[in-house]
Design a protein around this motif. Structure first.
Motif, PDB file in Angstrom:
ATOM      1  N   SER A 182      44.293 -84.785 -12.014  1.00 17.87           N
ATOM      2  CA  SER A 182      43.670 -84.754  -9.936  1.00 17.87           C
ATOM      3  C   SER A 182      43.124 -83.128 -10.600  1.00 17.87           C
ATOM      4  CB  SER A 182      44.774 -84.309  -9.250  1.00 17.87           C
ATOM      5  OG  SER A 182      45.845 -83.528  -9.478  1.00 17.87           O
ATOM      6  N   VAL A 183      42.066 -83.210  -9.512  1.00 18.33           N
ATOM      7  CA  VAL A 183      41.248 -81.519  -9.160  1.00 18.33           C
ATOM      8  C   VAL A 183      41.706 -81.226  -6.920  1.00 18.33           C
ATOM      9  CG1 VAL A 183      40.060 -81.727 -10.720  1.00 18.33           C
ATOM     10  CG2 VAL A 183      39.016 -82.620  -8.521  1.00 18.33           C
ATOM     11  N   LEU A 184      41.574 -80.713  -6.962  1.00 16.52           N
ATOM     12  CA  LEU A 184      41.590 -79.360  -6.411  1.00 16.52           C
ATOM     13  C   LEU A 184      40.414 -79.227  -5.209  1.00 16.52           C
ATOM     14  CD1 LEU A 184      44.766 -78.731  -3.875  1.00 16.52           C
ATOM     15  CD2 LEU A 184      43.877 -76.472  -4.983  1.00 16.52           C
ATOM     16  N   GLY A 185      40.296 -79.324  -4.234  1.00 23.05           N
ATOM     17  CA  GLY A 185      37.718 -78.947  -3.418  1.00 23.05           C
ATOM     18  C   GLY A 185      38.793 -77.823  -3.250  1.00 23.05           C
ATOM     19  N   ARG A 186      37.388 -77.206  -2.850  1.00 22.53           N
ATOM     20  CA  ARG A 186      37.104 -75.787  -2.191  1.00 22.53           C
ATOM     21  C   ARG A 186      37.253 -75.275  -0.888  1.00 22.53           C
ATOM     22  NH1 ARG A 186      33.811 -73.466  -7.526  1.00 22.53           N
ATOM     23  NH2 ARG A 186      32.495 -74.958  -6.661  1.00 22.53           N
ATOM     24  N   THR A 187      36.431 -76.133  -0.954  1.00 23.66           N
ATOM     25  CA  THR A 187      36.274 -76.318   0.965  1.00 23.66           C
ATOM     26  C   THR A 187      37.942 -76.335   1.984  1.00 23.66           C
ATOM     27  OG1 THR A 187      34.507 -77.218   0.509  1.00 23.66           O
ATOM     28  CG2 THR A 187      35.117 -76.876   3.090  1.00 23.66           C
ATOM     29  N   PHE A 188      37.312 -74.844   2.634  1.00 26.38           N
ATOM     30  CA  PHE A 188      38.672 -74.417   3.514  1.00 26.38           C
ATOM     31  C   PHE A 188      40.435 -74.581   2.395  1.00 26.38           C
ATOM     32  CE2 PHE A 188      36.105 -77.162   6.567  1.00 26.38           C
ATOM     33  CZ  PHE A 188      35.216 -75.715   6.841  1.00 26.38           C
ATOM     34  N   MET A 189      39.851 -74.588   1.356  1.00 28.78           N
ATOM     35  CA  MET A 189      41.030 -74.397   0.474  1.00 28.78           C
ATOM     36  C   MET A 189      41.605 -72.583   0.013  1.00 28.78           C
ATOM     37  SD  MET A 189      42.283 -77.496   0.628  1.00 28.78           S
ATOM     38  CE  MET A 189      43.508 -77.968  -1.054  1.00 28.78           C
ATOM     39  N   LYS A 190      42.319 -72.640  -0.711  1.00 30.15           N
ATOM     40  CA  LYS A 190      42.267 -71.396  -1.498  1.00 30.15           C
ATOM     41  C   LYS A 190      41.061 -71.340  -2.860  1.00 30.15           C
ATOM     42  CE  LYS A 190      47.643 -70.772  -0.511  1.00 30.15           C
ATOM     43  NZ  LYS A 190      48.762 -70.232  -1.291  1.00 30.15           N
ATOM     44  N   PRO A 191      40.828 -70.383  -3.370  1.00 32.89           N
ATOM     45  CA  PRO A 191      39.676 -70.256  -4.210  1.00 32.89           C
ATOM     46  C   PRO A 191      40.573 -70.878  -5.630  1.00 32.89           C
ATOM     47  CG  PRO A 191      40.628 -67.924  -3.488  1.00 32.89           C
ATOM     48  CD  PRO A 191      40.843 -69.513  -2.944  1.00 32.89           C
TER      49      PRO A 191
END
Length: 281
Positions: A115-124
């Protein structure tokens, strides 16, 4: 080969409906692999050892996590016990937990999950695109079936990642927003895609939380605990059919099972043959 991906499991109601119907679905649909996002399964945030065991006992093979991965301290015990609960691959390399699972499906096919985490409106976090590249470099060419959970706020981020990985992975399916999108498709390169598969848990609320608590905090600006709701539990996700010889997706179908559907599934004969259709009221 069929993979069922179960969207964000929220609290006790989410775990309960998974435990109720998943054992039957594994037999009925001939599921080779079950993946679920479990980062909200313990009281709406994080994963405990008991919640992990409940989902494993129900038939879940791999659990992906997201921005709440470290919300419960017991996650470290879980990481000590298994390599099938995953942190996002674009977290720092020294953050605890594995970021890739290589598992043997029920038909013997070897599959990779990350899995990967998005960056828009998310923690860096690090770039999800480059993180996906790095993980794919670690997967042997002989592993054809590759499944990716993109845990992100923006549908545009998820669509871009789907296009970026099209033809390189079997499926790119989204989580985190808890609302299912109607854009399920097989992309031209053979990658199944859906921007968000939805939430598994109580839908009589706001994204799985009691709407009275959320409304009160919104109107008064006074913080309060957002308790998990209880009404209208549903199992939401996606059913993906994959050709194991080349890893290309052949079909993707949205899955939404409410409590009435769940009861009908439980009332069916346990040895009912595999059938991709869902019971409907």
């Amino acid at each position: 080969m069929k993979i069922l991906f179960i969207g964000d499991v929220v609290g006790g109601p989410g775990r309960k409906i998974v435990s109720q119907v998943l054992p039957r679905l594994i037999r009925r649909w001939g599921l080779g692999l079950v993946v679920c996002n479990a980062e909200n399964s313990a009281g709406g945030s994080g994963l405990t050892l008991r919640c992990y065991e409940e989902l494993i006992d129900a038939g879940v093979d791999v659990m992906t996590m997201g921005d709440h991965v470290y919300r419960k301290d017991e996650i470290h015990q879980i990481f000590d016990q298994t390599d099938r609960v995953l942190k996002p691959a674009n977290f720092p390399s020294d953050s605890p937990g594995p970021d890739l699972a290589l598992v043997e499906a029920r038909d013997g096919t070897l599959a990779a999950v990350f899995s990967v985490l998005g960056r828009t409106f998310m923690k860096p976090v690090d770039c999800p695109f480059r993180a996906a590249d790095r993980v794919l470099e670690r997967i042997a060419p002989s592993v054809r079936v590759v499944f990716v959970d993109v845990h992100a706020e923006a549908t545009s981020d998820k669509q871009l990642l789907g296009r970026y990985l099209d033809g390189r992975v079997s499926a790119v399916l989204g989580t985190h927003t808890h609302v299912a999108t109607a854009d399920e498709q097989v992309l031209p390169g053979g990658t199944a895609f859906q921007a968000d598969v939805g939430m598994t848990g109580p839908h009589d609320g706001i994204l799985g939380r009691r709407y009275d608590r959320v409304l009160s905090a919104t109107l008064s600006n006074v913080p309060t605990h957002f308790d998990v709701a209880v009404g209208d539990p549903r199992l939401n996700g996606a059913l993906v059919s994959i050709d194991p010889s080349n890893g290309r997706a052949m079909a993707i179908q949205r899955v939404s099972i409410n409590q009435h559907d769940a009861q009908r599934i439980l009332n069916d004969a346990p040895d009912q043959p595999a059938d991709p259709s869902l019971p409907r009221s």
